[in-house]
Design a protein around this motif. Structure first.
Motif, PDB file in Angstrom:
ATOM      1  N   GLY A  48      48.544  30.233 -26.018  1.00 46.72           N
ATOM      2  CA  GLY A  48      48.463  29.920 -24.975  1.00 46.72           C
ATOM      3  C   GLY A  48      49.900  29.858 -24.400  1.00 46.72           C
ATOM      4  O   GLY A  48      50.975  30.189 -24.914  1.00 46.72           O
ATOM      5  N   ASN A  49      50.036  29.225 -23.196  1.00 50.73           N
ATOM      6  CA  ASN A  49      51.247  29.302 -22.597  1.00 50.73           C
ATOM      7  C   ASN A  49      52.264  28.371 -23.249  1.00 50.73           C
ATOM      8  O   ASN A  49      53.380  28.394 -22.997  1.00 50.73           O
ATOM      9  N   ASN A  50      51.891  27.438 -24.105  1.00 52.69           N
ATOM     10  CA  ASN A  50      52.665  26.396 -24.826  1.00 52.69           C
ATOM     11  C   ASN A  50      52.801  26.614 -26.355  1.00 52.69           C
ATOM     12  O   ASN A  50      52.844  25.752 -27.117  1.00 52.69           O
ATOM     13  N   ASP A  51      52.470  27.900 -26.600  1.00 55.97           N
ATOM     14  CA  ASP A  51      52.404  28.399 -28.129  1.00 55.97           C
ATOM     15  C   ASP A  51      53.905  29.219 -28.332  1.00 55.97           C
ATOM     16  O   ASP A  51      54.083  30.341 -27.983  1.00 55.97           O
ATOM     17  N   PRO A  52      55.037  28.515 -28.943  1.00 62.11           N
ATOM     18  CA  PRO A  52      56.027  29.031 -29.192  1.00 62.11           C
ATOM     19  C   PRO A  52      56.020  30.585 -29.989  1.00 62.11           C
ATOM     20  O   PRO A  52      54.852  30.417 -30.732  1.00 62.11           O
ATOM     21  N   GLU A  53      56.956  31.213 -29.861  1.00 59.93           N
ATOM     22  CA  GLU A  53      56.570  32.759 -30.698  1.00 59.93           C
ATOM     23  C   GLU A  53      56.726  32.307 -32.310  1.00 59.93           C
ATOM     24  O   GLU A  53      55.915  33.005 -33.069  1.00 59.93           O
ATOM     25  N   ALA A  54      57.379  31.245 -32.630  1.00 51.53           N
ATOM     26  CA  ALA A  54      57.682  30.688 -34.027  1.00 51.53           C
ATOM     27  C   ALA A  54      56.183  30.153 -34.603  1.00 51.53           C
ATOM     28  O   ALA A  54      55.959  30.517 -35.766  1.00 51.53           O
ATOM     29  N   VAL A  55      55.503  29.629 -33.726  1.00 51.29           N
ATOM     30  CA  VAL A  55      54.273  28.907 -34.150  1.00 51.29           C
ATOM     31  C   VAL A  55      53.259  30.006 -34.293  1.00 51.29           C
ATOM     32  O   VAL A  55      52.426  30.137 -35.140  1.00 51.29           O
ATOM     33  N   ALA A  56      53.284  31.108 -33.348  1.00 53.19           N
ATOM     34  CA  ALA A  56      52.318  32.133 -33.443  1.00 53.19           C
ATOM     35  C   ALA A  56      52.552  33.059 -34.721  1.00 53.19           C
ATOM     36  O   ALA A  56      51.552  33.710 -35.493  1.00 53.19           O
ATOM     37  N   ALA A  57      53.635  32.899 -34.984  1.00 57.72           N
ATOM     38  CA  ALA A  57      54.305  33.957 -36.294  1.00 57.72           C
ATOM     39  C   ALA A  57      53.818  33.280 -37.596  1.00 57.72           C
ATOM     40  O   ALA A  57      54.292  34.131 -38.473  1.00 57.72           O
ATOM     41  N   HIS A  58      53.303  31.954 -37.652  1.00 54.41           N
ATOM     42  CA  HIS A  58      53.298  31.329 -38.864  1.00 54.41           C
ATOM     43  C   HIS A  58      52.329  32.000 -39.348  1.00 54.41           C
ATOM     44  O   HIS A  58      51.165  32.405 -39.318  1.00 54.41           O
ATOM     45  N   LEU A  59      52.390  32.212 -40.993  1.00 57.47           N
ATOM     46  CA  LEU A  59      51.683  32.517 -41.817  1.00 57.47           C
ATOM     47  C   LEU A  59      50.189  31.990 -42.038  1.00 57.47           C
ATOM     48  O   LEU A  59      49.511  32.369 -42.775  1.00 57.47           O
ATOM     49  N   GLY A  60      50.418  30.681 -41.587  1.00 60.03           N
ATOM     50  CA  GLY A  60      49.058  30.047 -41.842  1.00 60.03           C
ATOM     51  C   GLY A  60      47.796  30.449 -40.831  1.00 60.03           C
ATOM     52  O   GLY A  60      46.570  30.113 -41.165  1.00 60.03           O
ATOM     53  N   TRP A  61      47.943  31.481 -39.973  1.00 57.36           N
ATOM     54  CA  TRP A  61      47.042  32.069 -39.169  1.00 57.36           C
ATOM     55  C   TRP A  61      46.498  33.359 -39.835  1.00 57.36           C
ATOM     56  O   TRP A  61      46.982  34.080 -40.356  1.00 57.36           O
ATOM     57  N   ALA A  62      45.058  33.291 -39.767  1.00 59.76           N
ATOM     58  CA  ALA A  62      44.332  34.317 -40.148  1.00 59.76           C
ATOM     59  C   ALA A  62      44.484  35.778 -39.382  1.00 59.76           C
ATOM     60  O   ALA A  62      44.544  36.757 -39.650  1.00 59.76           O
ATOM     61  N   SER A  63      44.630  35.223 -37.926  1.00 54.74           N
ATOM     62  CA  SER A  63      44.901  36.257 -37.084  1.00 54.74           C
ATOM     63  C   SER A  63      45.603  35.429 -35.815  1.00 54.74           C
ATOM     64  O   SER A  63      45.135  34.436 -35.509  1.00 54.74           O
ATOM     65  N   VAL A  64      46.402  36.510 -34.961  1.00 54.14           N
ATOM     66  CA  VAL A  64      46.932  35.921 -33.634  1.00 54.14           C
ATOM     67  C   VAL A  64      46.551  36.979 -32.520  1.00 54.14           C
ATOM     68  O   VAL A  64      47.114  38.146 -32.861  1.00 54.14           O
ATOM     69  N   ARG A  65      46.016  36.531 -31.575  1.00 51.76           N
ATOM     70  CA  ARG A  65      45.887  37.373 -30.336  1.00 51.76           C
ATOM     71  C   ARG A  65      46.087  36.670 -29.061  1.00 51.76           C
ATOM     72  O   ARG A  65      46.210  35.619 -29.088  1.00 51.76           O
ATOM     73  N   ASP A  66      46.048  37.403 -28.191  1.00 48.60           N
ATOM     74  CA  ASP A  66      46.244  36.881 -26.717  1.00 48.60           C
ATOM     75  C   ASP A  66      44.636  36.953 -26.091  1.00 48.60           C
ATOM     76  O   ASP A  66      44.517  36.236 -25.058  1.00 48.60           O
ATOM     77  N   TYR A  67      43.962  37.730 -26.559  1.00 49.15           N
ATOM     78  CA  TYR A  67      42.391  38.000 -26.062  1.00 49.15           C
ATOM     79  C   TYR A  67      41.593  38.131 -27.173  1.00 49.15           C
ATOM     80  O   TYR A  67      42.043  39.307 -28.021  1.00 49.15           O
ATOM     81  N   HIS A  68      40.504  38.120 -27.244  1.00 50.34           N
ATOM     82  CA  HIS A  68      39.603  38.652 -28.235  1.00 50.34           C
ATOM     83  C   HIS A  68      38.054  38.332 -27.677  1.00 50.34           C
ATOM     84  O   HIS A  68      37.733  37.550 -27.116  1.00 50.34           O
TER      85      HIS A  68
END
Length: 203
Positions: free
Chosen positions: A104-124
């Motif tokens: 989202g627009n309030n997700d810092p890059e460091a949050v998106a890069a965290h290893l706790g996510w199974a996947s990270v996308r802008d659209y799916h």
């Protein structure tokens, strides 16, 4: 094994507080949520959330997430997860499920890069019970398969938007601060799903 959403009967029992994730008869469920804004005091005032502090807000969001999600479940978070990577680190480890982030627009890059996510996308795009489901933080005016029954799930609006047909805001402000299964989405859009089976997704 394909993931499944909760049955309508299971969802009703969970809403009533009489069925824990470990007690349901589905093996793996798929949930959707958005706009938790963990650690962000501004959200309490801007969205008029009924919490006296960030600590209380975060505790309620964690408790209600874990009330319905089991460790093996899939959770699609459609953006604005946490204010900082410190907040994300504090929360991701205690939230149940295999968690995917649609930024989202309030997700810092460091949050998106965290290893706790199974996947990270802008659209799916995924399929649930043979229905195409479009996932993005933002609500669309038009989306892939719209004329053929596809559903657009989004956040960002905090329950205040005016949805188009087959469009649902899955943000916590619209759903009593908890993730929801596709059964609730089907009820909202007036659909009558069969098996609620969701095709496996790749990370």
């Amino acid at each position: 094994m394909p993931a499944t959403s909760l049955t309508i009967a299971e969802a009703a029992l969970i809403r009533a507080g009489t069925l824990a994730p470990a007690e349901r008869w589905s093996s793996v469920a798929t949930f959707f949520t958005s706009d938790t804004h963990f650690g962000d005091h501004r959200t309490i005032n801007i969205q008029r959330r009924p919490f006296a502090s960030v600590a209380e807000m975060d505790a309620v969001l964690i408790d209600r997430w874990n009330e319905v999600v089991a460790d093996e479940d899939e959770v699609w978070h459609l953006g604005d997860f946490a204010r900082s990577v410190r907040d994300a680190e504090r929360v991701l480890g205690v939230l149940r499920g295999r968690k995917h982030l649609i930024r989202g627009n309030n997700d810092p890059e460091a949050v998106a890069a965290h290893l706790g996510w199974a996947s990270v996308r802008d659209y799916h795009e995924i399929r649930v019970d043979e229905r195409l489901v479009i996932l993005c933080h933002y609500p669309f005016r038009a989306w892939n398969g719209q004329a053929r029954g596809a559903v657009n799930l989004h956040g960002h609006s905090h329950g205040r938007g005016k949805p188009l047909p087959r469009q649902v805001d899955v943000g916590v402000d619209a759903w009593n601060f908890r993730p929801i299964g596709f059964d609730m989405i089907a009820e909202r859009i007036g659909a009558k799903p069969k098996s609620m089976a969701a095709e496996p997704t790749s990370a």
